[in-house]
Scaffold this motif. Structure first.
Motif, PDB file in Angstrom:
ATOM      1  N   GLY A   1      -5.155  -0.747 -12.200  1.00 28.63           N
ATOM      2  CA  GLY A   1      -5.320  -1.913 -11.533  1.00 28.63           C
ATOM      3  C   GLY A   1      -4.100  -3.069 -11.923  1.00 28.63           C
ATOM      4  N   ILE A   2      -4.428  -3.497 -13.070  1.00 29.34           N
ATOM      5  CA  ILE A   2      -3.715  -4.572 -13.390  1.00 29.34           C
ATOM      6  C   ILE A   2      -3.288  -4.499 -14.904  1.00 29.34           C
ATOM      7  N   ALA A   3      -2.034  -4.710 -15.291  1.00 28.21           N
ATOM      8  CA  ALA A   3      -1.559  -4.566 -16.682  1.00 28.21           C
ATOM      9  C   ALA A   3      -0.701  -5.835 -16.950  1.00 28.21           C
ATOM     10  N   LEU A   4      -1.095  -6.589 -17.891  1.00 24.24           N
ATOM     11  CA  LEU A   4      -0.513  -7.923 -18.516  1.00 24.24           C
ATOM     12  C   LEU A   4       0.174  -7.691 -19.700  1.00 24.24           C
ATOM     13  N   PHE A   5       1.319  -8.034 -20.216  1.00 26.51           N
ATOM     14  CA  PHE A   5       1.814  -7.918 -21.155  1.00 26.51           C
ATOM     15  C   PHE A   5       2.575  -9.329 -21.653  1.00 26.51           C
ATOM     16  N   ARG A   6       2.500  -9.710 -22.903  1.00 20.43           N
ATOM     17  CA  ARG A   6       3.040 -10.984 -23.213  1.00 20.43           C
ATOM     18  C   ARG A   6       4.832 -10.827 -23.290  1.00 20.43           C
ATOM     19  N   SER A   7       5.182  -9.898 -23.331  1.00 21.83           N
ATOM     20  CA  SER A   7       6.619  -9.604 -23.338  1.00 21.83           C
ATOM     21  C   SER A   7       7.104  -8.164 -22.896  1.00 21.83           C
ATOM     22  N   ILE A   8       8.370  -7.941 -22.603  1.00 23.21           N
ATOM     23  CA  ILE A   8       8.723  -6.522 -22.272  1.00 23.21           C
ATOM     24  C   ILE A   8       9.200  -5.908 -23.634  1.00 23.21           C
TER      25      ILE A   8
ATOM     26  N   ALA B   1       0.942  -1.174   0.035  1.00 21.95           N
ATOM     27  CA  ALA B   1       0.043  -0.110   0.021  1.00 21.95           C
ATOM     28  C   ALA B   1       0.874   1.327   0.025  1.00 21.95           C
ATOM     29  N   ASN B   2       0.226   2.214  -0.828  1.00 20.39           N
ATOM     30  CA  ASN B   2       0.999   3.745  -0.665  1.00 20.39           C
ATOM     31  C   ASN B   2       2.572   3.629  -1.193  1.00 20.39           C
ATOM     32  N   ASN B   3       2.738   2.780  -2.115  1.00 21.84           N
ATOM     33  CA  ASN B   3       4.136   3.023  -2.697  1.00 21.84           C
ATOM     34  C   ASN B   3       3.897   3.823  -3.905  1.00 21.84           C
ATOM     35  N   ALA B   4       5.165   4.574  -4.011  1.00 15.86           N
ATOM     36  CA  ALA B   4       4.899   5.340  -5.132  1.00 15.86           C
ATOM     37  C   ALA B   4       6.291   5.718  -5.730  1.00 15.86           C
ATOM     38  N   GLY B   5       6.295   5.635  -7.435  1.00 15.64           N
ATOM     39  CA  GLY B   5       7.258   5.748  -7.962  1.00 15.64           C
ATOM     40  C   GLY B   5       7.317   6.996  -9.167  1.00 15.64           C
ATOM     41  N   THR B   6       8.247   7.476  -9.504  1.00 16.29           N
ATOM     42  CA  THR B   6       8.324   8.570 -10.296  1.00 16.29           C
ATOM     43  C   THR B   6       9.594   8.316 -11.421  1.00 16.29           C
ATOM     44  N   CYS B   7       9.588   8.184 -12.666  1.00 16.72           N
ATOM     45  CA  CYS B   7      10.395   7.907 -13.588  1.00 16.72           C
ATOM     46  C   CYS B   7       9.890   8.116 -15.092  1.00 16.72           C
ATOM     47  N   GLY B   8      10.713   8.193 -16.165  1.00 17.21           N
ATOM     48  CA  GLY B   8      10.460   8.210 -17.430  1.00 17.21           C
ATOM     49  C   GLY B   8       9.555   6.913 -18.010  1.00 17.21           C
ATOM     50  N   LEU B   9       9.950   5.765 -17.901  1.00 22.27           N
ATOM     51  CA  LEU B   9       9.315   4.432 -18.032  1.00 22.27           C
ATOM     52  C   LEU B   9       9.122   3.933 -16.802  1.00 22.27           C
ATOM     53  N   ILE B  10       7.967   3.690 -16.392  1.00 28.20           N
ATOM     54  CA  ILE B  10       7.728   3.040 -14.997  1.00 28.20           C
ATOM     55  C   ILE B  10       6.481   2.056 -15.040  1.00 28.20           C
TER      56      ILE B  10
ATOM     57  N   ASN C   1      -1.193   2.523  -4.271  1.00 34.68           N
ATOM     58  CA  ASN C   1       0.048   2.679  -5.104  1.00 34.68           C
ATOM     59  C   ASN C   1      -0.102   3.541  -6.369  1.00 34.68           C
ATOM     60  N   SER C   2       0.955   4.413  -6.581  1.00 35.70           N
ATOM     61  CA  SER C   2       1.044   5.195  -7.580  1.00 35.70           C
ATOM     62  C   SER C   2       2.493   5.226  -8.301  1.00 35.70           C
ATOM     63  N   ILE C   3       2.197   5.306  -9.675  1.00 42.54           N
ATOM     64  CA  ILE C   3       3.342   5.537 -10.507  1.00 42.54           C
ATOM     65  C   ILE C   3       3.105   6.883 -11.483  1.00 42.54           C
TER      66      ILE C   3
ATOM     67  N   ILE D   1      -7.863  -4.597  -5.021  1.00 41.57           N
ATOM     68  CA  ILE D   1      -7.089  -3.937  -5.690  1.00 41.57           C
ATOM     69  C   ILE D   1      -7.815  -2.787  -5.888  1.00 41.57           C
ATOM     70  N   SER D   2      -7.387  -1.848  -5.130  1.00 45.11           N
ATOM     71  CA  SER D   2      -8.212  -0.613  -5.273  1.00 45.11           C
ATOM     72  C   SER D   2      -7.365   0.882  -5.147  1.00 45.11           C
ATOM     73  N   GLY D   3      -7.815   1.862  -5.440  1.00 45.47           N
ATOM     74  CA  GLY D   3      -7.045   3.138  -5.646  1.00 45.47           C
ATOM     75  C   GLY D   3      -5.610   3.247  -5.874  1.00 45.47           C
ATOM     76  N   ASN D   4      -5.406   2.214  -6.942  1.00 42.10           N
ATOM     77  CA  ASN D   4      -3.876   2.544  -7.533  1.00 42.10           C
ATOM     78  C   ASN D   4      -4.293   3.413  -8.757  1.00 42.10           C
ATOM     79  N   SER D   5      -2.999   4.235  -9.004  1.00 42.82           N
ATOM     80  CA  SER D   5      -3.059   5.049 -10.130  1.00 42.82           C
ATOM     81  C   SER D   5      -1.766   5.006 -11.159  1.00 42.82           C
ATOM     82  N   VAL D   6      -1.827   5.370 -12.410  1.00 46.42           N
ATOM     83  CA  VAL D   6      -1.008   5.490 -13.346  1.00 46.42           C
ATOM     84  C   VAL D   6      -1.172   7.099 -13.732  1.00 46.42           C
ATOM     85  N   GLN D   7      -0.099   7.915 -13.838  1.00 51.33           N
ATOM     86  CA  GLN D   7      -0.344   9.191 -13.941  1.00 51.33           C
ATOM     87  C   GLN D   7       0.633  10.079 -15.005  1.00 51.33           C
ATOM     88  N   ASP D   8      -0.032  10.938 -15.704  1.00 53.92           N
ATOM     89  CA  ASP D   8       0.614  12.045 -16.420  1.00 53.92           C
ATOM     90  C   ASP D   8       1.716  11.562 -17.512  1.00 53.92           C
TER      91      ASP D   8
END
Length: 303
Positions: free
Chosen positions: A296-303, A208-217, A245-247, A280-287
């Motif tokens: 909430g959730i993102a799934l990708f076949r590969s990076i 909970a309430n973890n936060a990250g800031t970067c170009g690709l995150i 949680n927010s990025i 899974i609640s109140g998480n965000s992707v921003q700006d």
């Protein structure tokens, strides 16, 4: 067993090294006997004054590939600056599969070009049959500052088999540059080619309430990657609270920016991915100027 007495007014100023198969031990506070949380609070390892600046972690556990698990139980670890200031601010694990339980890891942090694991870093273990257990810990207010690539501020896992259960991972912060990459602000697992079929179980945690800031995150709460293994990992994410949680993808060159998976992101998940019974609640992707996905959730076949 090494039993450490509580010292409520006098923290231990230590950077503990447990290395080699001959040092498979249980290192514990009096909590091991009392089951009283006050013994955790009053048995503090202050890692902030290392004699060797390259060994600024609270506890190092390394090169234990024999039968048996070192156990670390019932400490508060603060002030850790990590192994070579880059990995494992609180606890650094390499080529070992210990049991880490009932510890409070607070106010630790790492820096550098590729820092990882502000709270706990656990790396590849040569015995691919063994499992590292991280259970019933509190990991909070840890930081990573990267000048290029990094993440997993709370817990960073690489290669191997892991059980991560009943932990609280909260209020950890990642910061990186506009042209950098960040991932897994709460918890991250990155696969290794040395493991054919790793099993990673993440259950009944509060992230909970973890936060990250970067170009690709990516992955404000949890980031998992199955890239690099011959058989895709078993990823099991069950019964967790993943909240707040927010990025934030920072402003800069659009082609170098995205924010995905505010709560969970999984890359190359394979056929045995389980995400079940979580809140899974109140998480965000921003700006982000270029691409945002999966608050909430993102799934990708590969990076």
């Amino acid at each position: 067993t090494v039993l450490v007495s509580q010292r409520p007014l006098n923290p231990y100023t230590e950077n503990i090294v447990i290395e080699g198969n001959h040092k498979v031990i249980t290192l514990a506070s009096e909590f091991l006997i009392s089951n009283n949380e006050e013994d955790i609070i009053n048995t503090v390892i202050n890692a902030g004054y290392p004699q060797n600046p390259n060994r600024g972690m609270g506890i190092l556990i390394k090169n234990q590939d024999s039968i048996g698990n070192t156990r670390v139980i019932g400490f508060t670890i603060t002030g850790g600056t990590g192994y070579y200031k880059t990995y494992g601010g609180g606890i650094y694990i390499s080529n070992a599969a210990p049991v880490i339980e009932f510890n409070h890891i607070r106010n630790c942090g790492v820096i550098g070009t590729q820092p990882s694991g502000g709270g706990i870093y656990a790396g590849y273990c040569s015995d691919t049959t063994r499992t590292c257990f991280i259970m019933n810990n509190i990991i909070e207010n840890c930081t990573i500052s990267s000048n290029l690539y990094g993440g997993a501020v709370g817990i960073a896992l690489s290669g191997g088999n892991y059980t991560v259960e009943n932990n609280t991972i909260k209020n950890n912060v990642f910061s990186g540059p506009d042209n950098g990459t960040g991932f897994g602000t709460g918890l991250d697992f990155t696969a290794s080619a040395g493991y054919l079929h790793p099993v990673v179980s993440i259950s009944n945690n509060i992230i909970a309430n973890n936060a990250g800031t970067c170009g690709l995150i990516s992955g404000g709460g949890i980031a998992l990657s199955g890239e690099g293994t011959m058989i895709s990992p078993d990823f099991i994410i069950e019964g967790n609270l993943i909240s707040g949680n927010s990025i934030h993808s920072t402003v800069g060159t659009p082609d170098l920016h995205y924010a995905v998976g505010g709560g969970i992101v999984v890359y190359a998940p394979g056929e045995n991915l389980v995400i079940s019974g979580n809140v899974i609640s109140g998480n965000s992707v921003q700006d982000c100027e270029r691409y945002i996905a999966g608050g909430g959730i993102a799934l990708f076949r590969s990076i």
